[in-house]
Design an enzyme around this catalytic site. Structure first.
Site, PDB file in Angstrom:
ATOM      1  N   GLN A   1      23.299  22.962  84.589  1.00  0.00           N
ATOM      2  CA  GLN A   1      23.535  24.095  83.698  1.00  0.00           C
ATOM      3  C   GLN A   1      23.491  23.636  82.231  1.00  0.00           C
ATOM      4  O   GLN A   1      24.094  22.645  81.868  1.00  0.00           O
ATOM      5  CB  GLN A   1      24.886  24.747  83.993  1.00  0.00           C
ATOM      6  N   GLY A   2      22.778  24.378  81.414  1.00  0.00           N
ATOM      7  CA  GLY A   2      22.589  24.018  80.022  1.00  0.00           C
ATOM      8  C   GLY A   2      21.261  23.360  79.745  1.00  0.00           C
ATOM      9  O   GLY A   2      20.838  23.251  78.604  1.00  0.00           O
ATOM     10  N   ASP A   3      20.586  22.905  80.817  1.00  0.00           N
ATOM     11  CA  ASP A   3      19.263  22.284  80.667  1.00  0.00           C
ATOM     12  C   ASP A   3      18.123  23.288  80.835  1.00  0.00           C
ATOM     13  O   ASP A   3      16.967  22.967  80.552  1.00  0.00           O
ATOM     14  CB  ASP A   3      19.073  21.164  81.694  1.00  0.00           C
ATOM     15  N   SER A   4      18.431  24.484  81.332  1.00  0.00           N
ATOM     16  CA  SER A   4      17.406  25.497  81.574  1.00  0.00           C
ATOM     17  C   SER A   4      16.453  25.634  80.399  1.00  0.00           C
ATOM     18  O   SER A   4      16.860  25.608  79.241  1.00  0.00           O
ATOM     19  CB  SER A   4      18.050  26.863  81.825  1.00  0.00           C
TER      20      SER A   4
ATOM     21  N   HIS B   1      14.377  33.123  82.400  1.00  0.00           N
ATOM     22  CA  HIS B   1      15.758  33.541  82.671  1.00  0.00           C
ATOM     23  C   HIS B   1      16.693  33.241  81.507  1.00  0.00           C
ATOM     24  O   HIS B   1      17.816  33.746  81.467  1.00  0.00           O
ATOM     25  CB  HIS B   1      16.279  32.931  83.980  1.00  0.00           C
TER      26      HIS B   1
ATOM     27  N   ASP C   1       8.940  31.579  86.038  1.00  0.00           N
ATOM     28  CA  ASP C   1      10.088  31.480  85.124  1.00  0.00           C
ATOM     29  C   ASP C   1       9.670  30.787  83.824  1.00  0.00           C
ATOM     30  O   ASP C   1      10.059  29.658  83.534  1.00  0.00           O
ATOM     31  CB  ASP C   1      11.207  30.707  85.815  1.00  0.00           C
TER      32      ASP C   1
END
Length: 280
Positions: A228-231, A84, A131
């Site tokens: 958020q930002g660690d994906s 993603h 993913d």
């Protein structure tokens, strides 16, 4: 709007509430990039496989590359990240920065992405299923076994209760405060059976825990998680990459563990793609 178009738009804009890519707008300051929930300051020498995946939108080429996701070095020329993070993009929009502690720093090694290899069945059967993606970088990273080092891929799933280490520059909470330094957090593995029960009443029926997913969280307590930002970043157990940060219901909630791409389940796909690249 068709389902395929909707999914592409969501991935491109990173606006899906459960996705853990960083929802930076094109005009947003890079200081808004931020950190893990409930974690501690670490050093890249403690997680030398960690990279920052930086992105530049094609509509605003004058803007600098900005942190979008994390990733893990698995070969000197290959990075594992989340599908993603890269769906709907092209390789030329990305830079990989390795060997740095800083979200916006240029002190590390910066290389270009020459190829994106995304799992062909991403989002098949369930939201954020499969993913996983590989990035080919050129030139290869100069592995030094200190601040830049490849991590081994897991071939067996971790036991429930095993302590995992998650690292990255994600937010301290959804929309939380900013940090420019690399953080980590230690979180126990949750079995897929229990995790699926936790998510049973979340969203619609597409949000289910599949064998291609892995869960980790402090059930009943919360307070520690990726955000958020660690994906795309690493979940590591005993020096092996077991998970890739994927999704969750908000961040660090007591009743909802974080969800990760399950590396051991996806290992056949990874091995196939790695072998193909080694033959080129």
């Amino acid at each position: 709007m068709s389902r395929s178009l909707l999914l592409t738009l969501c991935a491109l804009l990173c606006l899906v509430a459960v996705a853990r890519c960083l929802p930076l707008q094109e005009d947003e300051e890079s200081s808004q990039g931020p950190r893990i929930v409930g974690g501690y300051v670490t050093d890249v020498a403690q997680c030398p496989y960690q990279i920052s995946l930086r992105y530049k939108g094609i509509t605003t080429p004058q803007n600098p590359y900005r942190h979008r996701c994390g990733g893990s070095v698995i070969r000197n020329n290959l990075i594992a990240t989340a599908a993603h993070c890269v769906i709907g993009t092209v390789a030329s929009q990305f830079k990989v920065v390795a060997g740095t502690n800083l979200l916006s720093g240029t002190d590390g090694v910066i290389v270009s992405v020459s190829k994106i290899i995304m799992h062909e069945e991403y989002f098949s059967g369930a939201a954020y299923n499969n993913d996983i993606a590989l990035l080919v970088v050129d030139p290869p990273l100069p592995l030094n076994n200190f601040t830049i080092k490849a991590i081994d891929l897991a071939s067996e799933p971790p036991l429930p209760g095993a302590i995992s280490k998650i690292s990255g520059w994600g937010t301290t909470a959804s929309g939380g405060s900013a940090s420019n330094v690399l953080l980590a957090v230690d979180v126990p593995i949750v079995s897929n059976e229990i995790c699926n029960q936790d998510y049973e009443n979340f969203g619609d029926s597409t949000y289910q825990i599949t064998p291609a997913m892995l869960c980790a969280g402090v059930r009943g307590v919360g307070g520690k998680d990726a955000c958020q930002g660690d994906s795309g970043g690493p979940l590591v157990v005993r020096d092996q990459l077991h998970g890739v940060v994927s999704w969750g219901n908000a961040c660090a909630l007591a009743d909802y563990p974080g969800v990760y791409a399950n590396v051991s389940n996806l290992r056949p796909w990874l091995d196939e793609k790695i072998a193909e690249e080694s033959q080129l």
